[in-house]
Design a protein around this motif. Sequence first.
Motif, PDB file in Angstrom:
ATOM      1  N   ASP A  70      42.349  -8.031  16.129  1.00 20.39           N
ATOM      2  CA  ASP A  70      42.916  -9.185  15.037  1.00 20.39           C
ATOM      3  C   ASP A  70      42.336  -8.631  13.403  1.00 20.39           C
ATOM      4  O   ASP A  70      41.169  -9.267  13.223  1.00 20.39           O
ATOM      5  N   ASP A  72      42.543  -9.683  10.883  1.00 15.43           N
ATOM      6  CA  ASP A  72      42.026 -11.077   9.959  1.00 15.43           C
ATOM      7  C   ASP A  72      41.018 -11.370   9.854  1.00 15.43           C
ATOM      8  O   ASP A  72      40.075 -12.007   8.619  1.00 15.43           O
ATOM      9  N   LYS A  75      38.769  -9.007   7.137  1.00 11.62           N
ATOM     10  CA  LYS A  75      38.837  -9.764   6.564  1.00 11.62           C
ATOM     11  C   LYS A  75      38.233 -10.974   5.891  1.00 11.62           C
ATOM     12  O   LYS A  75      37.649 -11.726   4.574  1.00 11.62           O
ATOM     13  N   TRP A  76      38.263 -12.666   6.494  1.00 19.49           N
ATOM     14  CA  TRP A  76      37.269 -13.297   6.446  1.00 19.49           C
ATOM     15  C   TRP A  76      35.786 -13.161   6.219  1.00 19.49           C
ATOM     16  O   TRP A  76      35.381 -13.833   5.370  1.00 19.49           O
ATOM     17  N   PHE A 138      45.290 -12.465   2.602  1.00 20.90           N
ATOM     18  CA  PHE A 138      46.754 -12.736   3.856  1.00 20.90           C
ATOM     19  C   PHE A 138      47.758 -12.994   2.678  1.00 20.90           C
ATOM     20  O   PHE A 138      49.057 -13.905   3.384  1.00 20.90           O
ATOM     21  N   GLN A 142      47.496  -5.171   3.903  1.00 26.76           N
ATOM     22  CA  GLN A 142      46.164  -4.732   4.489  1.00 26.76           C
ATOM     23  C   GLN A 142      45.679  -3.519   3.570  1.00 26.76           C
ATOM     24  O   GLN A 142      44.669  -2.914   3.252  1.00 26.76           O
TER      25      GLN A 142
END
Length: 179
Positions: A70, A72, A75-76, A138, A142
Amino acid sequence: MKQIIDFIPLIVFFVLYKMYDIYVATGALIVASALQIVLLYVLYKKVEKMQLITFVMVAIFGSMTLILHDADFIKWKVTIVYVVLALALAISHLMGKSAIKSMLGKELELPNQVWNKITWAWVVFFALCAALNVYVAFHLSQDIWVNFKVFGLLAATLLFTLLTGVYIYKYLPKDNKVE
Protein backbone atom coordinates in the motif's frame (compact mmCIF):
# COMPACT_ATOMS: atom_id res chain seq x y z
CA MET A 1 30.13 16.42 -0.48
CA LYS A 2 27.69 16.01 2.41
CA GLN A 3 24.93 17.78 0.45
CA ILE A 4 25.37 15.36 -2.43
CA ILE A 5 25.13 12.39 -0.06
CA ASP A 6 21.89 13.86 1.34
CA PHE A 7 20.25 13.65 -2.11
CA ILE A 8 21.29 10.10 -3.00
CA PRO A 9 18.21 8.33 -1.49
CA LEU A 10 15.87 10.81 -3.18
CA ILE A 11 17.55 10.32 -6.56
CA VAL A 12 17.49 6.54 -6.17
CA PHE A 13 13.78 6.66 -5.26
CA PHE A 14 12.90 8.85 -8.23
CA VAL A 15 14.90 6.91 -10.83
CA LEU A 16 13.63 3.50 -9.70
CA TYR A 17 10.06 4.76 -9.49
CA LYS A 18 10.28 5.94 -13.11
CA MET A 19 11.95 2.68 -14.22
CA TYR A 20 9.80 0.26 -12.21
CA ASP A 21 7.16 1.20 -9.65
CA ILE A 22 6.56 2.65 -6.20
CA TYR A 23 7.37 -0.64 -4.45
CA VAL A 24 10.78 -1.16 -6.05
CA ALA A 25 11.53 2.53 -5.45
CA THR A 26 10.47 2.27 -1.80
CA GLY A 27 12.63 -0.80 -1.18
CA ALA A 28 15.58 0.96 -2.79
CA LEU A 29 14.85 4.08 -0.72
CA ILE A 30 15.15 2.06 2.49
CA VAL A 31 18.46 0.53 1.39
CA ALA A 32 19.84 3.84 0.06
CA SER A 33 18.86 5.63 3.28
CA ALA A 34 20.63 2.99 5.38
CA LEU A 35 23.74 3.23 3.20
CA GLN A 36 23.57 7.02 3.47
CA ILE A 37 23.68 6.82 7.27
CA VAL A 38 26.64 4.42 7.17
CA LEU A 39 28.49 6.57 4.62
CA LEU A 40 27.92 9.76 6.64
CA TYR A 41 29.23 8.06 9.76
CA VAL A 42 32.29 6.65 7.98
CA LEU A 43 33.16 9.98 6.35
CA TYR A 44 32.23 12.41 9.14
CA LYS A 45 32.07 10.25 12.30
CA LYS A 46 28.71 11.89 12.96
CA VAL A 47 25.10 11.57 11.84
CA GLU A 48 22.59 14.35 12.49
CA LYS A 49 19.55 13.53 14.62
CA MET A 50 17.14 14.54 11.87
CA GLN A 51 18.85 12.17 9.42
CA LEU A 52 18.44 9.32 11.90
CA ILE A 53 14.79 10.23 12.51
CA THR A 54 14.18 10.39 8.76
CA PHE A 55 15.86 7.02 8.26
CA VAL A 56 13.75 5.40 10.99
CA MET A 57 10.62 6.84 9.41
CA VAL A 58 11.69 5.67 5.94
CA ALA A 59 12.35 2.20 7.35
CA ILE A 60 9.02 2.02 9.19
CA PHE A 61 6.75 3.56 6.56
CA GLY A 62 8.69 1.99 3.69
CA SER A 63 8.43 -1.45 5.28
CA MET A 64 4.71 -0.96 5.84
CA THR A 65 4.37 0.06 2.19
CA LEU A 66 6.14 -3.12 1.07
CA ILE A 67 4.57 -5.56 3.53
CA LEU A 68 1.01 -4.29 3.10
CA HIS A 69 1.55 -3.43 -0.58
CA ASP A 70 0.00 0.00 0.00
CA ALA A 71 1.77 3.14 -1.28
CA ASP A 72 -0.18 5.36 1.10
CA PHE A 73 2.29 4.61 3.89
CA ILE A 74 5.31 6.04 2.05
CA LYS A 75 3.21 9.09 1.14
CA TRP A 76 2.45 9.69 4.83
CA LYS A 77 6.15 9.56 5.68
CA VAL A 78 6.73 12.85 3.84
CA THR A 79 3.93 14.56 5.74
CA ILE A 80 5.12 13.25 9.09
CA VAL A 81 8.69 14.43 8.47
CA TYR A 82 7.42 17.96 7.81
CA VAL A 83 5.16 17.87 10.87
CA VAL A 84 8.09 16.68 13.02
CA LEU A 85 10.26 19.51 11.67
CA ALA A 86 7.57 22.11 12.36
CA LEU A 87 6.95 20.78 15.86
CA ALA A 88 10.66 20.51 16.67
CA LEU A 89 11.24 24.12 15.67
CA ALA A 90 8.16 25.38 17.52
CA ILE A 91 8.83 23.41 20.70
CA SER A 92 12.53 24.27 20.82
CA HIS A 93 11.66 27.94 20.34
CA LEU A 94 8.97 27.89 23.02
CA MET A 95 11.44 26.26 25.40
CA GLY A 96 13.83 29.17 24.82
CA LYS A 97 16.34 27.17 22.77
CA SER A 98 15.64 28.13 19.15
CA ALA A 99 16.98 25.34 16.95
CA ILE A 100 17.58 27.70 14.04
CA LYS A 101 19.48 30.16 16.22
CA SER A 102 21.50 27.25 17.66
CA MET A 103 22.46 26.12 14.16
CA LEU A 104 23.20 29.52 12.64
CA GLY A 105 23.85 31.76 15.63
CA LYS A 106 27.53 30.92 15.77
CA GLU A 107 28.06 32.40 12.30
CA LEU A 108 25.40 35.13 12.35
CA GLU A 109 24.68 37.84 14.84
CA LEU A 110 21.03 38.85 14.55
CA PRO A 111 18.51 40.51 16.87
CA ASN A 112 16.28 38.07 18.78
CA GLN A 113 13.12 39.30 17.03
CA VAL A 114 14.71 38.34 13.69
CA TRP A 115 15.48 34.83 14.98
CA ASN A 116 11.88 34.62 16.22
CA LYS A 117 10.44 35.61 12.84
CA ILE A 118 12.70 33.19 10.99
CA THR A 119 11.76 30.34 13.31
CA TRP A 120 8.01 30.93 13.00
CA ALA A 121 8.31 31.40 9.24
CA TRP A 122 9.95 27.96 8.97
CA VAL A 123 7.33 26.43 11.28
CA VAL A 124 4.59 27.75 8.98
CA PHE A 125 6.53 26.67 5.87
CA PHE A 126 6.93 23.09 7.13
CA ALA A 127 3.29 22.93 8.21
CA LEU A 128 2.18 24.13 4.76
CA CYS A 129 4.44 21.56 3.07
CA ALA A 130 2.89 18.83 5.23
CA ALA A 131 -0.64 19.95 4.34
CA LEU A 132 0.19 20.33 0.66
CA ASN A 133 1.76 16.86 0.60
CA VAL A 134 -1.45 15.37 2.01
CA TYR A 135 -3.48 17.07 -0.69
CA VAL A 136 -1.19 16.09 -3.57
CA ALA A 137 -0.63 12.54 -2.28
CA PHE A 138 -4.27 11.70 -1.77
CA HIS A 139 -6.09 13.81 -4.37
CA LEU A 140 -3.81 13.62 -7.39
CA SER A 141 -2.12 10.77 -9.25
CA GLN A 142 0.86 8.90 -7.85
CA ASP A 143 3.04 10.19 -10.72
CA ILE A 144 2.16 13.77 -9.84
CA TRP A 145 2.88 13.07 -6.17
CA VAL A 146 6.33 11.58 -6.91
CA ASN A 147 7.25 14.57 -9.08
CA PHE A 148 5.90 16.93 -6.42
CA LYS A 149 7.83 15.14 -3.66
CA VAL A 150 11.10 15.11 -5.58
CA PHE A 151 10.98 18.45 -7.40
CA GLY A 152 8.19 20.57 -5.91
CA LEU A 153 9.09 20.23 -2.25
CA LEU A 154 12.80 20.49 -3.02
CA ALA A 155 12.30 23.65 -5.10
CA ALA A 156 10.02 25.15 -2.44
CA THR A 157 12.61 24.45 0.26
CA LEU A 158 15.44 25.96 -1.79
CA LEU A 159 13.34 29.03 -2.58
CA PHE A 160 12.33 29.48 1.06
CA THR A 161 15.97 29.12 2.10
CA LEU A 162 16.94 31.81 -0.40
CA LEU A 163 14.16 34.11 0.86
CA THR A 164 15.33 33.52 4.42
CA GLY A 165 18.84 34.50 3.36
CA VAL A 166 17.56 37.71 1.77
CA TYR A 167 15.63 38.50 4.96
CA ILE A 168 18.68 37.80 7.14
CA TYR A 169 20.92 39.95 4.95
CA LYS A 170 18.90 43.06 5.83
CA TYR A 171 19.74 42.58 9.52
CA LEU A 172 23.40 41.69 9.33
CA PRO A 173 25.77 44.12 11.02
CA LYS A 174 27.45 46.37 8.43
CA ASP A 175 30.86 44.75 9.03
CA ASN A 176 29.47 41.25 8.25
CA LYS A 177 27.82 42.18 4.94
CA VAL A 178 29.50 41.15 1.70
CA GLU A 179 29.75 44.16 -0.58
